[in-house]
Enzyme design. Sequence first.
Site, PDB file in Angstrom:
ATOM      1  N   HIS A 113       0.881  -1.171   0.000  1.00 56.26           N
ATOM      2  CA  HIS A 113       0.000   0.000   0.000  1.00 56.26           C
ATOM      3  C   HIS A 113       0.913   1.213   0.000  1.00 56.26           C
ATOM      4  CE1 HIS A 113       1.007  -0.563   4.219  1.00 56.26           C
ATOM      5  NE2 HIS A 113       0.455   0.583   4.556  1.00 56.26           N
ATOM      6  N   HIS A 115       1.316   3.982   2.181  1.00 55.83           N
ATOM      7  CA  HIS A 115       1.791   4.733   3.334  1.00 55.83           C
ATOM      8  C   HIS A 115       3.296   4.983   3.159  1.00 55.83           C
ATOM      9  CE1 HIS A 115      -1.557   3.925   6.538  1.00 55.83           C
ATOM     10  NE2 HIS A 115      -1.581   5.188   6.158  1.00 55.83           N
ATOM     11  N   ASP A 117       5.841   4.887   5.058  1.00 59.60           N
ATOM     12  CA  ASP A 117       6.832   3.970   5.636  1.00 59.60           C
ATOM     13  C   ASP A 117       6.998   2.709   4.791  1.00 59.60           C
ATOM     14  OD1 ASP A 117       4.133   3.568   6.689  1.00 59.60           O
ATOM     15  OD2 ASP A 117       4.959   1.969   7.946  1.00 59.60           O
ATOM     16  N   HIS A 118       6.240   2.619   3.669  1.00 59.19           N
ATOM     17  CA  HIS A 118       6.348   1.460   2.769  1.00 59.19           C
ATOM     18  C   HIS A 118       6.899   1.827   1.390  1.00 59.19           C
ATOM     19  CE1 HIS A 118       4.078  -1.339   5.441  1.00 59.19           C
ATOM     20  NE2 HIS A 118       3.791  -0.161   5.967  1.00 59.19           N
ATOM     21  N   HIS A 212      -6.804  -2.658   6.119  1.00 62.70           N
ATOM     22  CA  HIS A 212      -5.980  -1.604   6.730  1.00 62.70           C
ATOM     23  C   HIS A 212      -6.736  -0.277   6.575  1.00 62.70           C
ATOM     24  CE1 HIS A 212      -2.291   0.133   8.203  1.00 62.70           C
ATOM     25  NE2 HIS A 212      -1.894   0.649   7.050  1.00 62.70           N
ATOM     26  N   ASP A 235       0.513  -4.217   5.954  1.00 61.10           N
ATOM     27  CA  ASP A 235      -0.165  -3.666   7.133  1.00 61.10           C
ATOM     28  C   ASP A 235      -1.610  -4.131   7.140  1.00 61.10           C
ATOM     29  OD1 ASP A 235       2.165  -2.363   7.610  1.00 61.10           O
ATOM     30  OD2 ASP A 235       1.294  -0.340   7.636  1.00 61.10           O
ATOM     31  N   HIS A 310       7.754  -4.992  10.977  1.00 63.82           N
ATOM     32  CA  HIS A 310       6.944  -3.766  11.030  1.00 63.82           C
ATOM     33  C   HIS A 310       6.521  -3.544  12.487  1.00 63.82           C
ATOM     34  CE1 HIS A 310       3.642  -0.895  10.344  1.00 63.82           C
ATOM     35  NE2 HIS A 310       4.179  -0.654   9.164  1.00 63.82           N
TER      36      HIS A 310
HETATM   37 ZN   LIG Z   1       3.215   0.701   7.860  1.00 62.80          ZN
HETATM   38 ZN   LIG Z   2       0.113   1.354   6.591  1.00 55.98          ZN
END
Ligand SMILES: [Zn+2]
Ligand SMILES: [Zn+2]
Length: 360
Positions: A113, A115, A117-118, A212, A235, A310
Amino acid sequence: MRRGMLWVLGAGALLAVVVGVGARVPAVQDAVVRAAILRLVASQPNELFGEDALRVLLCGTASPLPHPSRAKACVAVFAGGHFWIVDTGPGSWNRMALLRIDGARIGGVLLTHFHSDHIGDLGEFNLNTWVMGRSGPLRVFGPPGVERVVTGFGEAYALDTQYRIMHHGADFLPPAAGLLEAHPVAGPADGTGPQVVLEENGLRITAFAVHHDPVKPAYGYRFDYRGRSVVVSGDTTKDEGLIQAARGADVLVHEAQANHLVALIREAAASAGRPRVAKIMGDIPSYHTSPVQAAEAANEAGVKLLVLYHLTPPPPVRIVEWVFTRGVSQVRPDGWLIADDGLLVELPADSSLVRTRQLQ
Ligand SMILES: [Zn+2]
Ligand SMILES: [Zn+2]
């Protein structure tokens, strides 16, 4: 004190003086540095690319909260002579480079996805694997919307790419090979169920939907190669679709959020007059999975090994890891671990062996 012991102490002190003095001599410094550089440059863990096993490397184990040594979400899967990256969290290319992985052998990127942090290091993965000799555009698979992410990173790095072509020459850095190429995967988003993303060199990659919300769609991925299999959650809350997709897999790499620690951070932030931190800590439990729930999911899916990654919050020291995973052993006494960056899981082909070790 006995004479023998005095002699050993004296020799040790003399050696320390000699080493200490020697380290200040330029010729000695040069010899030491040259040997260290040679060892670093010459050593690539090429055995990871052997076609005798499915291998999983944790290239980022943290979540958005900061940590001094963990990169954010990243899982590398090695199969059929290439490696595949599930999520390019910030700092994850640095981890791959520190481990001296041959970037030219990247097969593609799979985003769970979007976000930050990915996806934060997508530009770094593209640029560096091209510079290391990747032969064609970098394929980026993901939920619909991946086109926007790819276009944006391509534009952000466009000037850098031009500079490098001008500096090193187009023969060395072919412009067409430096591009990002979006491959949206629609099936799970349409509610039509898991979708095979690709089949190459004996490897099959399947995408499936996870929950998520409000991030929709969000995916996990399953890799099957020579009788072995690994599933990466991305996530998600504890998810029935994920459990179905992971059924009988060898390894489940699952996100984990310790809500009891998140609650402590929320309380501390509230009492310290930091309401924005307290608000976020109050919101995030709704769309992640606790370590105990991840253990339940692993049991229900019947996997051999559960790898927690994670990590929210990413534990700074071992004692916090123990608090983080409190209750997991009651649900799942064996067959789980909490990952550090550099953890390697090896699954030899057509066997039931699961081997783990730490790459440096
Ligand atoms: Zn994340
Ligand atoms: Zn996420």
